[in-house]
Design an enzyme around this catalytic site. Structure first.
Site, PDB file in Angstrom:
ATOM      1  N   SER A 122       4.269   2.731  -9.995  1.00  0.00           N
ATOM      2  CA  SER A 122       3.712   3.269 -11.309  1.00  0.00           C
ATOM      3  C   SER A 122       3.919   4.338 -11.872  1.00  0.00           C
ATOM      4  CB  SER A 122       2.155   3.595 -10.782  1.00  0.00           C
ATOM      5  OG  SER A 122       2.009   3.979  -9.490  1.00  0.00           O
ATOM      6  N   HIS A 142       4.013  -4.130 -12.428  1.00  0.00           N
ATOM      7  CA  HIS A 142       2.745  -3.016 -12.008  1.00  0.00           C
ATOM      8  C   HIS A 142       1.305  -3.625 -12.115  1.00  0.00           C
ATOM      9  CE1 HIS A 142       1.029   0.967 -13.011  1.00  0.00           C
ATOM     10  NE2 HIS A 142       1.085   0.746 -11.726  1.00  0.00           N
ATOM     11  N   GLU A 202       1.575  -5.048 -15.704  1.00  0.00           N
ATOM     12  CA  GLU A 202       2.615  -4.758 -16.581  1.00  0.00           C
ATOM     13  C   GLU A 202       3.985  -5.207 -16.190  1.00  0.00           C
ATOM     14  OE1 GLU A 202       0.838  -0.313 -18.213  1.00  0.00           O
ATOM     15  OE2 GLU A 202       1.966  -0.273 -16.131  1.00  0.00           O
ATOM     16  N   ASN A 249      -0.781   4.014 -17.864  1.00  0.00           N
ATOM     17  CA  ASN A 249      -0.919   5.599 -17.679  1.00  0.00           C
ATOM     18  C   ASN A 249      -0.515   6.350 -18.547  1.00  0.00           C
ATOM     19  OD1 ASN A 249      -1.883   5.050 -15.151  1.00  0.00           O
ATOM     20  ND2 ASN A 249      -0.034   4.623 -14.128  1.00  0.00           N
TER      21      ASN A 249
HETATM   22  N1  LIG Z   1      -2.693   2.470  -4.669  1.00  0.00           N
HETATM   23  C1  LIG Z   1      -2.805   2.318  -6.051  1.00  0.00           C
HETATM   24  O1  LIG Z   1      -3.654   2.514  -6.698  1.00  0.00           O
HETATM   25  C2  LIG Z   1      -1.473   1.822  -6.686  1.00  0.00           C
HETATM   26  C3  LIG Z   1      -1.589   1.078  -7.952  1.00  0.00           C
HETATM   27  C4  LIG Z   1      -0.378   1.067  -8.808  1.00  0.00           C
HETATM   28  C5  LIG Z   1       0.678   0.799  -7.937  1.00  0.00           C
HETATM   29  N2  LIG Z   1       0.868   1.329  -6.697  1.00  0.00           N
HETATM   30  C6  LIG Z   1       2.022   1.493  -6.303  1.00  0.00           C
HETATM   31  O2  LIG Z   1       2.185   0.589  -5.403  1.00  0.00           O
HETATM   32  C7  LIG Z   1       2.851   1.025  -4.151  1.00  0.00           C
HETATM   33  C8  LIG Z   1       2.284   0.689  -2.834  1.00  0.00           C
HETATM   34  O3  LIG Z   1       1.037   1.798  -2.876  1.00  0.00           O
HETATM   35  P1  LIG Z   1      -0.106   1.311  -1.764  1.00  0.00           P
HETATM   36  O4  LIG Z   1      -1.344   2.047  -2.555  1.00  0.00           O
HETATM   37  O5  LIG Z   1      -0.281  -0.111  -1.688  1.00  0.00           O
HETATM   38  O6  LIG Z   1       0.622   2.040  -0.653  1.00  0.00           O
HETATM   39  P2  LIG Z   1       0.137   1.893   1.177  1.00  0.00           P
HETATM   40  O7  LIG Z   1       0.201   3.100   1.538  1.00  0.00           O
HETATM   41  O8  LIG Z   1      -1.412   1.190   1.075  1.00  0.00           O
HETATM   42  O9  LIG Z   1       1.046   0.881   1.587  1.00  0.00           O
HETATM   43  C9  LIG Z   1       2.407   0.811   1.511  1.00  0.00           C
HETATM   44  C10 LIG Z   1       2.842   0.038   2.666  1.00  0.00           C
HETATM   45  O10 LIG Z   1       4.094   0.022   2.645  1.00  0.00           O
HETATM   46  C11 LIG Z   1       4.761   0.137   3.879  1.00  0.00           C
HETATM   47  N3  LIG Z   1       6.056   0.541   3.919  1.00  0.00           N
HETATM   48  C12 LIG Z   1       6.601   1.993   3.510  1.00  0.00           C
HETATM   49  N4  LIG Z   1       7.911   2.131   3.457  1.00  0.00           N
HETATM   50  C13 LIG Z   1       8.255   0.936   3.775  1.00  0.00           C
HETATM   51  C14 LIG Z   1       9.631   0.297   3.799  1.00  0.00           C
HETATM   52  N5  LIG Z   1      10.605   1.099   3.632  1.00  0.00           N
HETATM   53  N6  LIG Z   1       9.577  -0.999   4.049  1.00  0.00           N
HETATM   54  C15 LIG Z   1       8.491  -1.833   4.407  1.00  0.00           C
HETATM   55  N7  LIG Z   1       7.220  -1.514   4.234  1.00  0.00           N
HETATM   56  C16 LIG Z   1       7.255  -0.055   4.019  1.00  0.00           C
HETATM   57  C17 LIG Z   1       3.724   1.031   4.781  1.00  0.00           C
HETATM   58  O11 LIG Z   1       3.751   1.024   6.106  1.00  0.00           O
HETATM   59  C18 LIG Z   1       2.463   0.510   4.090  1.00  0.00           C
HETATM   60  O12 LIG Z   1       2.078  -0.490   4.759  1.00  0.00           O
HETATM   61  C19 LIG Z   1       3.585   2.400  -4.500  1.00  0.00           C
HETATM   62  O13 LIG Z   1       4.700   2.171  -5.205  1.00  0.00           O
HETATM   63  C20 LIG Z   1       2.541   2.776  -5.547  1.00  0.00           C
HETATM   64  O14 LIG Z   1       2.940   3.703  -6.267  1.00  0.00           O
HETATM   65  C21 LIG Z   1      -0.181   1.826  -6.200  1.00  0.00           C
END
Ligand SMILES: NC(=O)c1ccc[n+]([C@@H]2O[C@H](COP(=O)([O-])OP(=O)(O)OC[C@H]3O[C@@H](n4cnc5c(N)ncnc54)[C@H](O)[C@@H]3O)[C@@H](O)[C@H]2O)c1
Length: 502
Positions: free
Chosen positions: A124, A145, A157, A195
Site C-alpha cells: 500500500s 492493491h 488498484e 490513499n
Molecule cells: N491490512 C490492511 O489493511 C492492508 C490493506 C492494503 C494492503 N496491505 C498490505 O498487504 C500486505 C500484508 O498485510 P496484512 O495486513 O495482511 O499483514 P499480516 O501481518 O496480517 O500478514 C502478513 C503475513 O505474511 C507472512 N510473511 C511475512 N513475511 C513473509 C515472507 N517473507 N514470506 C512469506 N510469508 C511472509 C506473515 O507470517 C503473515 O502471515 C502488506 O504489504 C500491507 O501493507 C494491508
C-alpha cells in the site's frame, strides 16, 4: 499474453495474513485454484481452514450454495515451500510491508515460476517500480492493491510500475473483474489513488483544529451531518489508529517532496508520542468505554435570546429568516440594531463584514454551501457581540436544525474540507495518475465517500469550488489552497470535472 479468465488459472498467494486470506477467498470463490504459502509454519493451513470456514458460513447464510462452498474450499491448497509455486500463472504477495523482504521474495521466485508468470504486490505504500527493480524481468511485476476487508471492499488498484508490460496490468484487470472487484488503473505514485485522494479529509480537518476554529467533535458533526460523510475525520483517525495513520501522512508528504496540500499536523505527532492512538488504547480524540465511544456533549443553546431584526445578504438566508418567523430587515444597509447574516464562499466573516461595510460586532456568517443540510454552520468575527451570536444561533435553529457555532475561518469547515478533497482529486486527474472515472470509483468504493471527488465538485459546481479555493488562498497565502489547473480550466470552460482532454 495471459488470459486470467482461463478455467485452469492457478494463483499463488504468499503471506496468508489478513490480506492474503481475503485475496484467496475471492479468487477461490471465482473458480481459481489457489496455492497458499507463508513463512510461518502452519500459517498456510490455518488460512485454508479459516477461508474454508468462511465459505461454510456464507453457505449457512444462504449467500452461496453448500456445493459451491465445498468446491471453493477444495480450490485452496496450502503449500510448504516456494518451489511449490511453480506452475502458477499469477503470484500475489501480501507479506510484511518491507521493501527488502518483497524484493527478496520476488527475486527468489523468478527462477521458480515460468517467464509468463505475473508477480503482483499488494503493497500500500511502497513503490512498485522499486520492488520490481532487482528482478530479472521487472516487466512482469505490477501492483495489485486491495483494501481490508477484501471480500467487502470491492475495488482494487492495478498499478503498472515504470517497466511493467501492458499485458501484465491487463491480466490483473481481468482477474479483478473475474472476482467481482472493480479494477482501477493507477500510476505508480505515492498513495496510488485511494490513499492519495483520501489525504485531504484528515489533513484539512487537522489544520482547522490547529487553527482553533472548532473543537474536534464539532468538526466531526459538521462533516457528518452537514457535508454527508459517513464518519468524521477524528472518528476515522481514532478507528485507524494514529500509529498507522500519522506515519502514512508523513510518508506521503515526504514522498511528494513537502507538497503543502499534504502537510500533516505537529499536534498529531505529539498525540502519537503520548500514546493516544485511538480506539485500540481506549483514548484518542474521543474516549472509549467497553469499546463504545463516549459521547461528547454539544455546547448548550443559549436560552434567553432577544429577537432582533435580521438583515441578510442573500436570498437563501432571507428564506431561512422568513421561515423562522423572525423580522427581516429589507434595507439596502442594515438598521442600527439589526443582526447581519452573510453567506460567503471561501471568505471569512471578518472580511465579508468589512467588504460589505457591515458592523463586525453584529455580523455572523452562515455556510451557504450546506445550509439546507441536517446541520448548519455559522461563524462569528473576533468581535461579534454575544447577544448577536446567540440571536444568530436561535434564528438558524428555529426549525429544529442544529447549528455549529465556530470561530472565524476562511471557508468555514465543510467548504474547506470538501474543496480540498475536490482539488486533490483534480490534481490526481491532472497528473494522469488515473482516469477521472477511476478516481471517482476508487474513492467511493475505497473510502465510502458519498461521491467521488470529481462528481462532488460537479454537484457543487466547479466554479464554486474554484471561488472557495481562490478566496482561501488569497486570505491565507498558503500554497496548500492553490487550485489545480484541472479545476481552473474546467471551471472556466463551464464543463464537468470528469471531462478528459482529447
Ligand atoms: N491490512 C490492511 O489493511 C492492508 C490493506 C492494503 C494492503 N496491505 C498490505 O498487504 C500486505 C500484508 O498485510 P496484512 O495486513 O495482511 O499483514 P499480516 O501481518 O496480517 O500478514 C502478513 C503475513 O505474511 C507472512 N510473511 C511475512 N513475511 C513473509 C515472507 N517473507 N514470506 C512469506 N510469508 C511472509 C506473515 O507470517 C503473515 O502471515 C502488506 O504489504 C500491507 O501493507 C494491508
Amino acid at each position: 499474453m495471459l488470459d486470467a479468465n482461463r478455467t485452469d488459472l492457478v494463483l499463488g498467494v504468499v503471506g496468508t495474513g489478513t490480506m492474503g486470506r481475503g485475496i484467496a477467498q475471492i479468487a477461490a470463490a471465482s473458480g481459481v485454484e489457489v496455492r497458499l504459502m507463508d513463512a510461518r509454519p502452519d500459517a498456510a493451513e490455518q488460512a485454508r481452514a479459516a477461508v474454508s470456514g468462511m465459505f461454510d458460513t456464507l453457505a449457512g447464510k444462504g449467500r452461496m450454495t453448500a456445493e459451491a462452498a465445498a468446491q471453493a474450499g477444495a480450490r485452496l491448497r496450502p503449500i510448504a515451500c516456494e518451489q511449490d509455486l511453480a506452475g502458477c500463472h499469477i503470484v500475489v504477495e501480501a507479506i510484511v510491508e518491507d521493501l527488502q523482504a518483497k524484493r527478496d521474495l520476488f527475486t527468489r521466485l523468478e527462477p521458480v515460476v515460468g517467464e509468463a508468470c505475473v508477480l503482483a504486490t499488494n503493497t500500500s505504500s511502497l513503490s512498485v517500480t522499486a520492488i520490481a527493480a532487482p528482478c530479472a524481468l521487472p516487466g512482469r511485476v505490477a501492483g495489485f492493491h486491495f483494501f481490508n476487508p477484501v471480500p467487502l471492499m470491492k475495488v482494487v488498484e492495478v498499478i503498472p510500475g515504470v517497466l511493467t508490460e501492458p499485458w501484465v496490468a491487463d491480466a490483473l484487470t481481468t482477474l479483478a473483474v473475474r472476482t467481482g472487484h472493480r479494477p482501477v488503473r493507477a500510476a505508480d505514485t505515492p498513495g496510488f489513488i485511494v490513499n492519495h485522494a483520501g489525504r485531504g479529509f484528515g489533513t484539512e480537518a487537522l489544520a482547522i483544529l490547529q487553527e482553533g476554529v472548532a473543537e474536534f467533535a464539532e468538526i466531526d458533526r459538521i462533516l457528518r451531518e452537514a457535508a454527508g460523510f459517513r464518519m468524521g475525520p477524528f472518528e476515522l483517525l481514532d478507528l485507524t489508529g494514529l500509529d498507522v495513520s500519522h506515519p502514512v501522512m508523513e510518508s506521503i508528504y515526504g514522498q511528494f517532496y513537502q507538497e503543502p496540500r499534504f502537510r500533516p499536523s505537529y499536534s498529531l505527532r505529539q498525540r502519537l508520542t503520548a500514546g493516544l492512538l485511538g480506539r485500540k488504547t481506549r483514548r484518542g480524540f474521543y474516549q472509549y468505554h467497553d469499546g463504545k465511544q463516549v459521547a461528547v456533549t454539544p455546547p448548550p443553546i443559549p436560552e434567553k435570546v432577544e429577537r432582533l431584526p435580521v438583515w441578510v445578504d442573500s436570498p437563501e438566508l432571507a428564506a431561512l429568516v422568513k421561515a423562522a418567523g423572525w423580522e427581516p430587515d429589507w434595507g439596502e444597509k442594515p438598521g442600527a440594531v439589526s443582526l447581519c447574516l452573510v453567506a460567503p464562499y471561501g471568505a471569512d466573516a471578518t472580511h465579508t463584514a468589512l467588504s460589505l461595510g457591515l458592523d463586525p460586532a453584529r455580523t455572523v456568517a452562515v455556510d451557504p454551501l450546506f445550509c439546507l443540510a441536517r446541520r448548519r454552520t455559522a461563524m462569528t468575527t473576533p468581535v461579534t457581540a454575544p447577544e448577536y451570536r446567540a440571536a444568530a444561533q436561535a434564528v438558524l435553529s428555529a426549525d429544529g436544525t442544529p447549528v455549529s457555532m465556530i470561530r472565524d475561518s476562511a471557508g468555514f469547515v465543510a467548504q474547506r474540507v470538501v474543496a480540498t478533497i475536490v482539488n486533490i482529486g483534480c490534481e490526481i486527474a491532472q497528473q494522469r495518475i488515473a482516469s477521472p472515472e477511476d478516481i471517482d470509483a476508487a474513492v467511493t468504493l475505497g473510502l465510502g465517500y458519498p461521491k467521488g471527488p470529481l462528481a462532488m465538485g460537479d454537484a457543487l459546481g466547479p466554479a464554486r469550488i474554484l471561488q472557495i479555493l481562490q478566496a482561501i488562498h488569497d486570505f491565507t497565502g498558503d500554497p496548500r489552497y492553490r487550485p489545480s489547473p484541472w479545476l481552473t480550466r474546467r471551471a472556466g470552460l463551464g464543463v464537468s470535472l470528469l471531462t478528459q482532454e482529447n
